[in-house]
Design a protein around this motif. Structure first.
Motif, PDB file in Angstrom:
ATOM      1  N   TYR A 196       0.193  -9.811   2.568  1.00 45.71           N
ATOM      2  CA  TYR A 196       1.470  -9.154   2.258  1.00 45.71           C
ATOM      3  C   TYR A 196       2.066  -8.512   3.506  1.00 45.71           C
ATOM      4  O   TYR A 196       1.347  -8.158   4.453  1.00 45.71           O
ATOM      5  CB  TYR A 196       1.289  -8.092   1.167  1.00 45.71           C
ATOM      6  CG  TYR A 196       0.381  -6.939   1.553  1.00 45.71           C
ATOM      7  CD1 TYR A 196       0.853  -5.850   2.295  1.00 45.71           C
ATOM      8  CD2 TYR A 196      -0.966  -6.928   1.180  1.00 45.71           C
ATOM      9  CE1 TYR A 196       0.021  -4.800   2.641  1.00 45.71           C
ATOM     10  CE2 TYR A 196      -1.809  -5.882   1.527  1.00 45.71           C
ATOM     11  CZ  TYR A 196      -1.312  -4.819   2.268  1.00 45.71           C
ATOM     12  OH  TYR A 196      -2.130  -3.784   2.626  1.00 45.71           O
ATOM     13  N   ASP A 197       3.382  -8.395   3.482  1.00 44.42           N
ATOM     14  CA  ASP A 197       4.083  -7.526   4.419  1.00 44.42           C
ATOM     15  C   ASP A 197       4.345  -6.168   3.780  1.00 44.42           C
ATOM     16  O   ASP A 197       4.325  -5.142   4.453  1.00 44.42           O
ATOM     17  CB  ASP A 197       5.409  -8.173   4.847  1.00 44.42           C
ATOM     18  CG  ASP A 197       5.205  -9.444   5.654  1.00 44.42           C
ATOM     19  OD1 ASP A 197       4.574  -9.359   6.723  1.00 44.42           O
ATOM     20  OD2 ASP A 197       5.653 -10.520   5.202  1.00 44.42           O
ATOM     21  N   TYR A 198       4.595  -6.201   2.463  1.00 42.57           N
ATOM     22  CA  TYR A 198       4.777  -4.974   1.693  1.00 42.57           C
ATOM     23  C   TYR A 198       3.976  -5.099   0.396  1.00 42.57           C
ATOM     24  O   TYR A 198       4.077  -6.106  -0.310  1.00 42.57           O
ATOM     25  CB  TYR A 198       6.246  -4.737   1.360  1.00 42.57           C
ATOM     26  CG  TYR A 198       7.120  -4.563   2.581  1.00 42.57           C
ATOM     27  CD1 TYR A 198       7.203  -3.338   3.232  1.00 42.57           C
ATOM     28  CD2 TYR A 198       7.838  -5.642   3.099  1.00 42.57           C
ATOM     29  CE1 TYR A 198       7.991  -3.184   4.364  1.00 42.57           C
ATOM     30  CE2 TYR A 198       8.623  -5.498   4.229  1.00 42.57           C
ATOM     31  CZ  TYR A 198       8.695  -4.266   4.854  1.00 42.57           C
ATOM     32  OH  TYR A 198       9.468  -4.120   5.978  1.00 42.57           O
ATOM     33  N   LEU A 199       3.175  -4.065   0.107  1.00 42.05           N
ATOM     34  CA  LEU A 199       2.370  -4.038  -1.110  1.00 42.05           C
ATOM     35  C   LEU A 199       2.868  -2.924  -2.020  1.00 42.05           C
ATOM     36  O   LEU A 199       3.040  -1.782  -1.578  1.00 42.05           O
ATOM     37  CB  LEU A 199       0.890  -3.804  -0.771  1.00 42.05           C
ATOM     38  CG  LEU A 199      -0.049  -3.593  -1.964  1.00 42.05           C
ATOM     39  CD1 LEU A 199      -0.128  -4.849  -2.826  1.00 42.05           C
ATOM     40  CD2 LEU A 199      -1.437  -3.179  -1.481  1.00 42.05           C
ATOM     41  N   ILE A 200       3.094  -3.256  -3.294  1.00 40.21           N
ATOM     42  CA  ILE A 200       3.546  -2.266  -4.267  1.00 40.21           C
ATOM     43  C   ILE A 200       2.519  -2.176  -5.377  1.00 40.21           C
ATOM     44  O   ILE A 200       2.193  -3.164  -6.037  1.00 40.21           O
ATOM     45  CB  ILE A 200       4.932  -2.629  -4.859  1.00 40.21           C
ATOM     46  CG1 ILE A 200       6.027  -2.486  -3.793  1.00 40.21           C
ATOM     47  CG2 ILE A 200       5.259  -1.690  -6.024  1.00 40.21           C
ATOM     48  CD1 ILE A 200       6.188  -3.643  -2.879  1.00 40.21           C
ATOM     49  N   LEU A 201       1.982  -0.976  -5.583  1.00 40.86           N
ATOM     50  CA  LEU A 201       1.014  -0.713  -6.639  1.00 40.86           C
ATOM     51  C   LEU A 201       1.752  -0.166  -7.862  1.00 40.86           C
ATOM     52  O   LEU A 201       2.298   0.939  -7.824  1.00 40.86           O
ATOM     53  CB  LEU A 201      -0.037   0.285  -6.155  1.00 40.86           C
ATOM     54  CG  LEU A 201      -0.840  -0.149  -4.922  1.00 40.86           C
ATOM     55  CD1 LEU A 201      -1.710   0.995  -4.409  1.00 40.86           C
ATOM     56  CD2 LEU A 201      -1.690  -1.376  -5.233  1.00 40.86           C
TER      57      LEU A 201
ATOM     58  N   LYS B  59      -7.032  -4.277   1.292  1.00 39.36           N
ATOM     59  CA  LYS B  59      -7.520  -4.263   2.665  1.00 39.36           C
ATOM     60  C   LYS B  59      -6.346  -3.938   3.589  1.00 39.36           C
ATOM     61  O   LYS B  59      -5.731  -4.838   4.189  1.00 39.36           O
ATOM     62  CB  LYS B  59      -8.121  -5.628   3.022  1.00 39.36           C
ATOM     63  CG  LYS B  59      -9.299  -6.031   2.130  1.00 39.36           C
ATOM     64  CD  LYS B  59      -9.811  -7.424   2.498  1.00 39.36           C
ATOM     65  CE  LYS B  59     -10.996  -7.825   1.647  1.00 39.36           C
ATOM     66  NZ  LYS B  59     -11.486  -9.188   1.969  1.00 39.36           N
ATOM     67  N   PRO B  60      -5.998  -2.637   3.704  1.00 41.72           N
ATOM     68  CA  PRO B  60      -4.804  -2.253   4.470  1.00 41.72           C
ATOM     69  C   PRO B  60      -4.830  -2.711   5.922  1.00 41.72           C
ATOM     70  O   PRO B  60      -3.785  -3.056   6.496  1.00 41.72           O
ATOM     71  CB  PRO B  60      -4.806  -0.713   4.379  1.00 41.72           C
ATOM     72  CG  PRO B  60      -5.656  -0.398   3.189  1.00 41.72           C
ATOM     73  CD  PRO B  60      -6.692  -1.476   3.147  1.00 41.72           C
ATOM     74  N   GLU B  61      -6.028  -2.709   6.525  1.00 35.59           N
ATOM     75  CA  GLU B  61      -6.126  -3.076   7.935  1.00 35.59           C
ATOM     76  C   GLU B  61      -5.839  -4.554   8.165  1.00 35.59           C
ATOM     77  O   GLU B  61      -5.482  -4.964   9.279  1.00 35.59           O
ATOM     78  CB  GLU B  61      -7.525  -2.738   8.482  1.00 35.59           C
ATOM     79  CG  GLU B  61      -8.685  -3.540   7.906  1.00 35.59           C
ATOM     80  CD  GLU B  61      -9.080  -3.139   6.492  1.00 35.59           C
ATOM     81  OE1 GLU B  61      -9.922  -3.832   5.886  1.00 35.59           O
ATOM     82  OE2 GLU B  61      -8.536  -2.129   5.982  1.00 35.59           O
ATOM     83  N   GLU B  62      -5.944  -5.375   7.091  1.00 35.95           N
ATOM     84  CA  GLU B  62      -5.672  -6.802   7.198  1.00 35.95           C
ATOM     85  C   GLU B  62      -4.386  -7.214   6.485  1.00 35.95           C
ATOM     86  O   GLU B  62      -4.020  -8.390   6.518  1.00 35.95           O
ATOM     87  CB  GLU B  62      -6.836  -7.607   6.604  1.00 35.95           C
ATOM     88  CG  GLU B  62      -8.178  -7.374   7.269  1.00 35.95           C
ATOM     89  CD  GLU B  62      -9.289  -8.165   6.592  1.00 35.95           C
ATOM     90  OE1 GLU B  62      -9.065  -9.361   6.302  1.00 35.95           O
ATOM     91  OE2 GLU B  62     -10.365  -7.586   6.328  1.00 35.95           O
ATOM     92  N   ASN B  63      -3.729  -6.266   5.853  1.00 31.39           N
ATOM     93  CA  ASN B  63      -2.558  -6.571   5.017  1.00 31.39           C
ATOM     94  C   ASN B  63      -2.890  -7.639   3.974  1.00 31.39           C
ATOM     95  O   ASN B  63      -2.152  -8.612   3.787  1.00 31.39           O
ATOM     96  CB  ASN B  63      -1.363  -7.023   5.861  1.00 31.39           C
ATOM     97  CG  ASN B  63      -0.698  -5.858   6.580  1.00 31.39           C
ATOM     98  OD1 ASN B  63      -0.949  -4.699   6.265  1.00 31.39           O
ATOM     99  ND2 ASN B  63       0.133  -6.161   7.550  1.00 31.39           N
ATOM    100  N   LYS B  64      -4.015  -7.416   3.282  1.00 34.63           N
ATOM    101  CA  LYS B  64      -4.467  -8.351   2.255  1.00 34.63           C
ATOM    102  C   LYS B  64      -4.885  -7.598   0.994  1.00 34.63           C
ATOM    103  O   LYS B  64      -5.295  -6.440   1.058  1.00 34.63           O
ATOM    104  CB  LYS B  64      -5.663  -9.173   2.744  1.00 34.63           C
ATOM    105  CG  LYS B  64      -5.340 -10.207   3.805  1.00 34.63           C
ATOM    106  CD  LYS B  64      -6.598 -10.991   4.184  1.00 34.63           C
ATOM    107  CE  LYS B  64      -6.298 -12.055   5.247  1.00 34.63           C
ATOM    108  NZ  LYS B  64      -7.528 -12.813   5.610  1.00 34.63           N
TER     109      LYS B  64
END
Length: 436
Positions: A98-103, A83-88
């Motif tokens: 998250y503040d930073y997400l790594i896939l 959920k990029p718009e919520e940083n979740k």
């Protein structure tokens, strides 16, 4: 300043090296998410599937790796959506902010839309699949002994491996070593029987990414080991105990081992325009997704085309993922401090593949030279031993390799698991690959 929350999805080579780099660093709180509670060394899966190594030799729990780093956390779960718009991220076990997400969620087996193969073939992309393949092979050996039906026995004598890349070549070579040196001792009932090992591929050469010298040596060596190599043969179906090829040929078999390719895994919440061929996520030179300020992708899950030496993207290798994970860790700390990150360029040291006992190939980059035979085999052992994640794994793996080499025996021949009535389960039905 409050610590930045870094969430890593997937604990393969890229994810675990990223997490280890950030371990103990000030300013970041890291949570690694994985559907398994352990890291495992994928290049040696085939040795688990053939009984040469125990699972513990190539795996270690994440919590064991993280125990001395207070800023590293582990979360069991599978990614459901971003959920990029919520940083979740939504997981099967809850939500994380998250503040930073790594896939770094890796890949899965590619069956190219062939449902019968997806249903009936035996892939080898995970620990559970490798153990199930080992169980299946051992069960078939036992079943062969008491089966009276000669038609069934004829099919059981044939093992087909689809995919002549490193995984296919390595498992074919290991099965040939078992047939040539081990089975007579472990299964005296099979001394007069002949097991046929087929290695098939739609490409004109084995080990397509490697140099011509390595390809020719590998094909010649495989044939000398008694493996039937069939090239320019594209598998089209697997039904009624027959592997079908596009040219109309068939091979009767009860066993199709599938190493013919991988594909990326699309993530709900990441737009389709962020993917390239093979469902790999497009990233820039800093591993960042387009139109995002805080989502990154590394390892097999991503494709990066800004490296001058690899304009079409990097090969999906452990060494690439390891280097990417370490650099992204370094870059995240720079970004948090307001400094410019470093662009990724791959330090290509070469490619290796093992074929059998004292038989291997290695294409070195510096110097630009191809090694074959026992020198390449020893180099393969050395490199893979020190790529293992911790000291304990290195000791147990070297011990198993040494004893197996000297005694020509298996490290693990246990047939594990049974149904309520005491019979072995249908292991083919248990190998169906699930998405991350």
């Amino acid at each position: 300043m409050k610590d930045k929350k870094v969430v890593i999805i997937g604990g393969g080579f890229a994810g675990i090296n990223l997490a280890k780099y950030l371990g103990g660093k000030v300013g970041v709180e890291v949570t690694l998410v994985d559907k398994n509670n352990y890291n495992y060394f994928t290049p040696l899966l085939y040795q688990v599937s053939t009984g040469m190594l125990d699972v513990s030799s190539i795996s270690i729990p994440f919590r064991t790796l993280f125990k001395d780093k207070t800023n590293l956390n582990y979360r069991l779960g599978k990614l459901v959506r971003v959920k990029p718009e919520e940083n979740k991220v939504e997981l099967t076990t809850g939500e994380l902010t998250y503040d930073y997400l790594i896939l770094s969620h890796g890949t899965r087996s590619n069956f190219f839309g062939m449902e019968n193969i997806k249903k009936n073939a035996l892939p080898m992309k995970s620990i559970s699949q490798a153990v199930k393949l080992r169980n299946y092979l051992l069960r078939e050996a036992e079943r062969y002994i008491y089966t009276k039906d000669e038609t069934e026995k004829r099919k059981m004598r044939n093992i087909v491996i689809s995919g002549a890349g490193p995984s296919g070549v390595e498992i074919a070579g290991m099965l040939a070593e078992m047939r040539n040196h081990i089975l007579d001792d472990v299964y005296p009932e099979l001394k007069r029987e002949k097991m046929n090992i087929y290695l098939v591929d739609g490409a004109p050469n084995v080990l397509p990414p490697m140099r011509e010298k390595s390809q020719k040596y590998s094909e010649k060596t495989l044939k000398e080991m008694g493996i039937i190599v069939k090239l320019n043969k594209m598998v089209s179906d697997y039904k009624e105990d027959k592997v079908h090829f596009k040219d109309g040929d068939t091979i009767e078999t009860k066993t199709l081992i599938w190493t013919a390719g991988v594909t990326g895994i699309k993530i709900d919440g990441i737009p389709d325009e962020n993917y390239e061929k093979g469902n790999r996520i497009k990233v820039n030179e800093y591993f960042k997704l387009e139109n995002s300020d805080n989502i990154y992708a590394v390892g097999d899950a991503c494709v990066l085309k800004t490296d001058p030496a690899f304009p079409d993207g990097h090969p999906q290798l452990a060494s690439v993922a390891t280097q990417q994970g370490k650099l992204l860790g370094k870059n995240l700390l720079k970004v948090i401090k307001g400094n410019k990150p470093e662009a990724f360029t791959y330090n290509d040291k070469g490619t290796m593949a093992i074929i059998g006992r004292s038989k291997a190939v290695a294409d070195l980059t510096t110097p630009k030279k191809s090694l074959t035979g026992w020198i390449a085999w020893f180099s393969w052992l050395f490199v893979h031993l020190f790529l293992l994640i911790n000291y304990r794994n290195r000791i147990s793996t070297m011990w198993n390799w040494t004893t197996a080499y000297l005694s020509k025996g298996q490290a693990s021949g246990l047939l594990v698991g049974k149904t309520a009535n005491g019979s072995m389960p249908d292991l083919k039905k248990q190998t169906k690959t699930k998405s991350a």
